[in-house]
Design a protein around this motif. Structure first.
Motif, PDB file in Angstrom:
ATOM      1  N   LEU A 291       8.753  -0.283  -5.809  1.00  0.00           N
ATOM      2  CA  LEU A 291       7.381   0.175  -6.007  1.00  0.00           C
ATOM      3  C   LEU A 291       6.559  -0.820  -6.824  1.00  0.00           C
ATOM      4  N   THR A 292       7.180  -1.443  -7.833  1.00  0.00           N
ATOM      5  CA  THR A 292       6.439  -2.406  -8.654  1.00  0.00           C
ATOM      6  C   THR A 292       6.042  -3.643  -7.851  1.00  0.00           C
ATOM      7  N   CYS A 293       6.802  -3.959  -6.819  1.00  0.00           N
ATOM      8  CA  CYS A 293       6.421  -5.095  -5.965  1.00  0.00           C
ATOM      9  C   CYS A 293       5.093  -4.842  -5.257  1.00  0.00           C
ATOM     10  N   LEU A 294       4.755  -3.560  -5.096  1.00  0.00           N
ATOM     11  CA  LEU A 294       3.483  -3.237  -4.440  1.00  0.00           C
ATOM     12  C   LEU A 294       2.285  -3.627  -5.301  1.00  0.00           C
ATOM     13  N   LEU A 295       2.496  -3.750  -6.629  1.00  0.00           N
ATOM     14  CA  LEU A 295       1.389  -4.111  -7.506  1.00  0.00           C
ATOM     15  C   LEU A 295       0.893  -5.523  -7.244  1.00  0.00           C
ATOM     16  N   ASN A 296       1.761  -6.363  -6.688  1.00  0.00           N
ATOM     17  CA  ASN A 296       1.365  -7.733  -6.365  1.00  0.00           C
ATOM     18  C   ASN A 296       0.799  -7.859  -4.955  1.00  0.00           C
ATOM     19  N   HIS A 297       0.762  -6.738  -4.246  1.00  0.00           N
ATOM     20  CA  HIS A 297       0.267  -6.778  -2.876  1.00  0.00           C
ATOM     21  C   HIS A 297      -1.253  -6.943  -2.883  1.00  0.00           C
ATOM     22  N   LYS A 298      -1.731  -7.634  -1.895  1.00  0.00           N
ATOM     23  CA  LYS A 298      -3.172  -7.883  -1.818  1.00  0.00           C
ATOM     24  C   LYS A 298      -3.971  -6.601  -1.597  1.00  0.00           C
ATOM     25  N   LYS A 299      -3.316  -5.554  -1.083  1.00  0.00           N
ATOM     26  CA  LYS A 299      -4.017  -4.285  -0.862  1.00  0.00           C
ATOM     27  C   LYS A 299      -4.156  -3.472  -2.138  1.00  0.00           C
ATOM     28  N   CYS A 300      -3.400  -3.833  -3.168  1.00  0.00           N
ATOM     29  CA  CYS A 300      -3.432  -3.074  -4.409  1.00  0.00           C
ATOM     30  C   CYS A 300      -4.729  -3.352  -5.158  1.00  0.00           C
ATOM     31  N   THR A 301      -5.464  -2.326  -5.526  1.00  0.00           N
ATOM     32  CA  THR A 301      -6.755  -2.462  -6.212  1.00  0.00           C
ATOM     33  C   THR A 301      -6.636  -1.960  -7.654  1.00  0.00           C
TER      34      THR A 301
END
Length: 611
Positions: free
Chosen positions: A382-392
């Motif tokens: 889940l923390t890897c999603l924080l680096n995703h470009k879609k994360c605002t």
């Protein structure tokens, strides 16, 4: 016994003792052996603690079942959880024995007796009805026990869904076996034994143990049943339901063929040879209604076999017979179906809502425990999603991240986590301390130096470990940097009692280090610091030295005097390097401390002597 690659093989299945040099021998037993031995342990404990009831179950089965039920109720009332668990297992198995090893054969025997005696009584009819009811209710009871349904409404819905399945199964299997035994007699052993062997082979191939495979094959002769049996290894639920479909197909093929063969025999000339003249419904009877009734019965049984197969397939696809793990595994199928859509129109809020529902399952009573490493793995995903470009909204996450990290750090038990890596901890500390220079403090909130110094103290104590390499120059540089903090301009410092003593103690520790010849120093460095220290004696608030303190002064003067050489004194280059006058001043100063006329000059040695 045998020895193989550091393990001593014992004369038990899949059991070995590690022979490597450790504090204690490590006995390893596979999980499948543990699961297999659990049922045996239940039976053995029951035979040891309730041996009289066990004997009654062998020789007086109805009384033994009743006694076991009474003991089960008493254990519940006493609150003895171990006994409740043991007797619940025993009573469940006894109920299965009563249904499949008593009711099924009794029903067949009663039909066989009626067919050849051509007489029946009301008691026989009631007994046959109860036998059929016992078979169906036990199969449904074990199914609901395995499904572990909670509320009454869910149980009633489940019962309404599976009742036609088990009813059609009992009617088809018992009807086919009874019809076969009545008209084929000893030859009925062929389809019965074939069905038993095929079901036993199916159960054994699905990793059920030997005794369970035999019991399951026998029970499924009368009705569709898996009961409390569990196979070895993983995918237990999937293998249980695979056996159910194998059992249904085997019964359908074997007994449908047998019934078709009987129908052919009934409608051929063989029936007129007197083979079944003793049977109540003789296909060769002059009354044509007997043959029609037999053909109709065979057609009903054939239809019932197809209905039973279709009901099972329908129940499997409509989740009536599925357990929690099987339903949960459908999540991946649902995601695959979503991926096939051109425009799924799913928002992140909906995904996280369903994710929260799945996580909430871990708090349910059905989950006995879970591995902490699995939780950490999901957190990392889940923390890897924080680096995703879609994360605002990444700018305001720092407070939340630190709060979560505090909770994670609190889970680490320094007394239990013996494999905790120092490198990993220092790496995490480095990652957090890089944030300090740019961090901001709350308004009107003071930070005491104790928070910083406590962390420095913990790290400092780590340097005492023997495996840590220490560079003296780096340590001394940090000491210097810490001392320079006390000289920050416009900084308000709080001085407490004993600060001066602590400074002198620190200087003493550093001075003792300079006594080592490994450290390279110069005379100028030492004399410069001595000059600075002795200048402190000019402070007006210092008390007059005692006799003991004056002794220290004399020792210091002696040490300094030994470092003065004649070569340096006799230099006449300039006044700065001519130390003769300075020596005379110090001599006169020391002489002034002596009492008047207490000394004379020896004419021979030119030295002062006391009178």
């Amino acid at each position: 016994l045998g020895y193989d690659k550091g393990f001593l093989n014992l004369p038990f299945a899949e059991t070995s003792v590690q022979m490597e040099p450790t504090d204690e021998p490590n006995v390893k037993m596979s999980q499948s052996i543990i699961e297999n031995n659990e049922n045996e342990k239940m039976f053995l404990d029951f035979f040891q603690t309730h041996w009289l009831i066990a004997l009654m179950c062998f020789f007086l089965f109805p009384l033994g079942v009743l006694a076991a039920q009474v003991c089960y109720v008493c254990a519940i009332l006493k609150g003895n959880e171990a006994k409740v668990r043991q007797l619940h297992f025993i009573t469940t198995r006894l109920r299965g024995f009563e249904a499949f090893f008593e009711s099924g054969p009794q029903f067949t025997l009663q039909i066989f007796r009626v067919a050849y005696t051509k007489k029946w009584t009301e008691i026989q009819v009631v007994s046959m009805c109860f036998s059929l009811l016992t078979l169906g209710s036990t199969a449904i009871f074990c199914d609901m026990l395995f499904s572990q349904l909670k509320d009454i409404k869910t149980k009633l819905v489940h019962l309404a869904g599976v009742f036609p399945l088990y009813l059609s199964s009992a009617v088809f299997k018992l009807g086919s076996i009874t019809f076969t035994i009545v008209y084929l007699r000893y030859y009925a052993l062929i389809p019965c034994v074939l069905s038993f062997v095929l079901k036993f082979a199916a159960a054994y191939r699905l990793n059920f143990c030997l005794m369970d495979s035999i019991e399951m094959a026998f029970c499924n002769m009368a009705v569709l049943f898996v009961g409390p049996f569990k196979p070895k290894g993983r995918s237990k639920e999937e293998r249980r339901f695979k056996f159910m479909i194998y059992s249904t197909v085997i019964s359908l093929v074997v007994f449908d063929i047998t019934l078709i063969v009987l129908a052919v025999l009934f409608n051929s000339g063989i029936a007129s040879q007197g083979l079944w003249e003793d049977v109540f419904l003789n296909p060769a009877d002059s009354e044509v209604i007997c043959l029609h009734f037999l053909n109709f019965t065979i057609a009903v049984l054939l239809l019932m076999s197809v209905v039973n197969f279709c009901l099972y397939i329908s129940a499997k696809d409509t989740k009536i017979t599925k357990t929690g793990p099987q339903i949960l595994r459908e999540v991946s199928d649902i995601i695959a179906r979503i991926d096939q859509l051109d425009n799924a129109e799913i928002t992140s809020e909906e995904v996280f809502k369903e994710t929260s529902c799945l996580v909430a399952l871990l708090n349910r009573e059905c989950i006995l425990g879970f591995n902490g490493e699995e939780v950490i793995s999901q957190i990392e995903t889940l923390t890897c999603l924080l680096n995703h470009k879609k994360c605002t909204n990444k700018e305001n996450l720092s407070h939340c991240i630190l709060k979560v990290s505090n909770n994670l750090n609190a889970l680490i038990d320094e007394k239990k986590d013996v494999d905790l890596s120092t490198d990993n901890v220092l790496h995490k500390i480095s990652g957090l301390t890089r944030l300090l220079p740019e961090s901001k403090n709350k308004e009107n909130h003071k930070i005491t130096d104790l928070k910083f110094l406590n962390e420095i103290k913990r790290i400092r104590t780590m340097l005492t470990r023997p495996e840590v390499e220490i560079r003296v120059d780096l340590i001394l540089q940090e000491i210097k940097e810490l001392i320079l903090l006390l000289k920050i301009p416009d900084k308000v410092f709080h001085y407490h009692d004993g600060v001066g003593a602590k400074i002198m103690d620190a200087m003493k520790s550093l001075r003792k280090m300079l006594e080592s010849t490994k450290l390279k120093i110069t005379t100028s460095m030492v004399l410069y610091e001595i000059r600075g220290i002795t200048s402190l004696l000019n402070r007006s608030d210092l008390q007059t030295p005692s006799k003991q303190d004056q002794q220290k002064i004399f020792i210091s003067i002696r040490n300094l005097r030994k470092r003065i050489t004649k070569d340096n004194i006799n230099s006449n280059i300039d006044k700065e390097t001519d130390h003769t006058q300075k020596i005379m001043e110090e001599i006169n100063g020391l002489l002034s401390l002596l009492p008047d006329q207490s000394y004379v000059i020896d004419e021979d040695s030119k030295n002062l002597k006391l009178l």
